[in-house]
Design a protein around this motif. Structure first.
Motif, PDB file in Angstrom:
ATOM      1  N   VAL A 422      75.763 108.516 -32.188  1.00  0.00           N
ATOM      2  CA  VAL A 422      76.053 109.840 -32.733  1.00  0.00           C
ATOM      3  C   VAL A 422      75.633 110.923 -31.740  1.00  0.00           C
ATOM      4  CG1 VAL A 422      75.487 111.487 -34.560  1.00  0.00           C
ATOM      5  CG2 VAL A 422      75.875 109.083 -35.133  1.00  0.00           C
ATOM      6  N   ALA A 423      74.424 110.783 -31.180  1.00  0.00           N
ATOM      7  CA  ALA A 423      73.905 111.788 -30.234  1.00  0.00           C
ATOM      8  C   ALA A 423      74.788 111.887 -28.991  1.00  0.00           C
ATOM      9  CB  ALA A 423      72.473 111.434 -29.837  1.00  0.00           C
ATOM     10  N   PHE A 424      75.160 110.747 -28.418  1.00  0.00           N
ATOM     11  CA  PHE A 424      76.039 110.753 -27.243  1.00  0.00           C
ATOM     12  C   PHE A 424      77.400 111.376 -27.577  1.00  0.00           C
ATOM     13  CE2 PHE A 424      73.462 107.174 -25.294  1.00  0.00           C
ATOM     14  CZ  PHE A 424      73.102 107.891 -24.165  1.00  0.00           C
ATOM     15  N   SER A 425      77.925 111.062 -28.755  1.00  0.00           N
ATOM     16  CA  SER A 425      79.239 111.566 -29.144  1.00  0.00           C
ATOM     17  C   SER A 425      79.236 113.082 -29.327  1.00  0.00           C
ATOM     18  CB  SER A 425      79.706 110.884 -30.432  1.00  0.00           C
ATOM     19  OG  SER A 425      79.889 109.496 -30.233  1.00  0.00           O
ATOM     20  N   VAL A 426      78.181 113.606 -29.938  1.00  0.00           N
ATOM     21  CA  VAL A 426      78.076 115.058 -30.117  1.00  0.00           C
ATOM     22  C   VAL A 426      77.996 115.759 -28.759  1.00  0.00           C
ATOM     23  CG1 VAL A 426      76.603 116.926 -30.968  1.00  0.00           C
ATOM     24  CG2 VAL A 426      77.022 114.922 -32.403  1.00  0.00           C
ATOM     25  N   ALA A 427      77.187 115.212 -27.860  1.00  0.00           N
ATOM     26  CA  ALA A 427      77.069 115.798 -26.518  1.00  0.00           C
ATOM     27  C   ALA A 427      78.414 115.765 -25.789  1.00  0.00           C
ATOM     28  CB  ALA A 427      76.006 115.054 -25.720  1.00  0.00           C
ATOM     29  N   LEU A 428      79.128 114.659 -25.919  1.00  0.00           N
ATOM     30  CA  LEU A 428      80.456 114.548 -25.302  1.00  0.00           C
ATOM     31  C   LEU A 428      81.429 115.560 -25.895  1.00  0.00           C
ATOM     32  CD1 LEU A 428      81.298 110.770 -24.724  1.00  0.00           C
ATOM     33  CD2 LEU A 428      81.486 112.629 -23.063  1.00  0.00           C
ATOM     34  N   TRP A 429      81.359 115.782 -27.196  1.00  0.00           N
ATOM     35  CA  TRP A 429      82.250 116.733 -27.848  1.00  0.00           C
ATOM     36  C   TRP A 429      82.073 118.128 -27.246  1.00  0.00           C
ATOM     37  CZ3 TRP A 429      82.361 121.306 -30.486  1.00  0.00           C
ATOM     38  CH2 TRP A 429      83.512 121.599 -31.213  1.00  0.00           C
TER      39      TRP A 429
END
Length: 479
Positions: A422-429
């Motif tokens: 989740v954390a990686f995905s939010v940062a990527l977004w």
């Protein structure tokens, strides 16, 4: 043989046919996209928003019921009658709705193709129970062969009709032919027959599947509109051409879901059913499957995020270049949506269909709200807010409600598996939203390092299994 070996063995067998089918589909799409216009794809997209919803009821859990049950041949054949009745009913409903659908979009051209597409409900009902029985018998090799045959047939018919300027008919007619091919080949293999049972038999069959059917349909209804309200909104607000662009981008999101999650899910459900019967650890083996899926889907995530324009130009040409604006956000979804898409099979195995339905309702409401917000901004905004809502809200909700509360998975293990993603995905977004190339590159590199460390055991086991299979085949060929 262990669960892992059986599962991966079946995945390799079915996967070989699935990936060949997808390769054929991809290669043919390069030609088809130059023969069939975005307008034609958009026209079919308008229709399938509604026919796809009606299709939610065409299975309604009958496949799950057949696979999960321990009843004999008579019960299985009774389910074929239920499938046919559903098929005929949905055909009639679609024909009745053809005019209101055309009226909704203010496009009378939709009337005839909607009626023709309605016939596929009857044709597909002829193979529903047969397909479920093949899965129950773990005959994934045969299912893969039929899929490949249908893919080749569909590509050839579409290209021929596209060449002769068939327009949207080039996308409709192949569906009819492949439904017929599937029904004939499946029945030849399982030989369930086409016996019509008395009404009291059908009532008894429905009684034993009623709870499962109700919960699965309840989930599918909300889930469908969560996944397709964007098509309806884009078609209504932005027009047929933009819907064609959006559909092509969304198709590339569903590709890994079909390629990876769809493949694993079809095999996972009957495999987990056997594992649970034998008293194995469902939680341990499920995490094994999720880590394998992550490794398979991550390269596609990188491709969609880093090289969207190059990919679209290679596949479909300049006419579809606007797809590249949407692709990175759908590519981001591949990283987690391929994982969460497997949870339904696990919940049904555990007899938690009601919780499955509730999770679908909550997730559906969140996604529909996000789509409306995004659509009020721009076409790209739909993809942006769709992906953000899924990552931030739906993943977190499912972590605590499904994995921890409902399935009673170890809380620490569940959080350590999902929260980094989740954390990686939010940062990527945010790196996509602000278009910071260096941030995208750094984050994708960090994710790769994390995945290698987190899944080192699974990678080693998968490598050894593949090596063993290859050596075994070499010995068989030499002997």
């Amino acid at each position: 043989m262990s669960f892992k070996k059986k599962l991966l063995g079946n995945v390799l067998i079915a996967g070989s046919y699935t990936y060949i089918s997808q390769a054929v589909s991809f290669l043919s799409s390069i030609i088809i996209s130059r023969l069939v216009s975005p307008n034609s794809y958009g026209t079919i997209g308008l229709i399938t928003v509604f026919t796809g919803f009606i299709a939610v009821f065409s299975d309604g859990g009958l496949s799950y019921a057949l696979i999960r049950s321990d009843y004999g041949r008579t019960y299985q054949r009774v389910l074929t009658n239920l499938a046919w009745l559903l098929g005929v009913l949905l055909f009639v409903i679609t024909v009745i709705l053809a005019y209101p659908i055309a009226l909704f979009y203010k496009n009378q051209e939709l009337l005839i193709p909607t009626i023709v597409l309605a016939s596929t409900f009857i044709l597909r009902s002829l193979s529903l129970a047969q397909g479920a029985l093949l899965s129950k018998q773990l005959k994934f090799g045969f299912i893969g062969k039929v899929t490949l045959i249908c893919t080749v047939a569909s590509a050839i018919i579409t290209m021929i009709l596209g060449y002769f300027k068939g327009g949207y008919w080039a996308l409709i007619i192949p569906q009819i032919f492949t439904a017929i091919i599937t029904a004939v080949l499946y029945e030849r293999e399982v030989k369930l027959g086409f016996k019509i049972f008395p009404l009291n038999y059908i009532k008894v069959g429905y009684k034993f599947t009623r709870k499962l059917i109700g919960n699965i349909i309840g989930f599918n209804i909300i889930s469908y509109w969560a996944r397709n309200s964007d098509n309806m909104i884009v078609g209504k607000w932005y027009g047929v051409n933009d819907l064609g662009i959006y559909n092509r981008a969304y198709m590339l999101l569903t590709l890994p879901l079909n390629l990876i999650t769809g493949l694993f899910s079809n095999i996972l459900f009957p495999s987990l059913k056997v594992l649970k019967t034998q008293g194995g650890s469902v939680e341990t083996e499920y995490y094994f499957v999720l880590r394998i899926i992550t490794f398979l889907s991550f390269p596609l995530t990188v491709l969609f995020i880093m090289f969207p324009k190059q990919l679209i130009m290679l596949l479909w040409g300049k006419a579809w270049i606007l797809v590249a604006d949407l692709l990175p956000y759908f590519g981001l979804l591949i990283f987690t949506q391929t994982l969460l898409s497997t949870v339904g099979q696990l919940l049904v195995v555990e007899g938690k269909e009601r919780e499955f339905m509730i999770s679908g309702w909550i997730g559906g409401i969140i996604l529909v709200a996000a789509i409306f917000v995004g659509a009020s901004i721009s076409l790209v905004g739909v993809a942006q807010f769709y992906s953000l809502a899924f990552i931030v809200l739906i993943l977190i909700y499912n972590l605590f409600y499904i994995y921890i509360r409902t399935l009673k998975f170890d809380k620490l293990k569940a959080m350590s598996f999902w929260l980094p993603k989740v954390a990686f995905s939010v940062a990527l977004w945010f790196s996509l939203y602000f278009n910071v190339f260096s941030a995208k590159l750094i984050l994708l590199s960090l994710i790769l390092i994390y995945l290698i460390y987190d899944g080192r055991k699974e990678v080693t086991g998968l490598t050894q299994l593949i090596r063993t299979k290859v050596l075994k085949r070499k010995k068989e060929a030499m002997s």
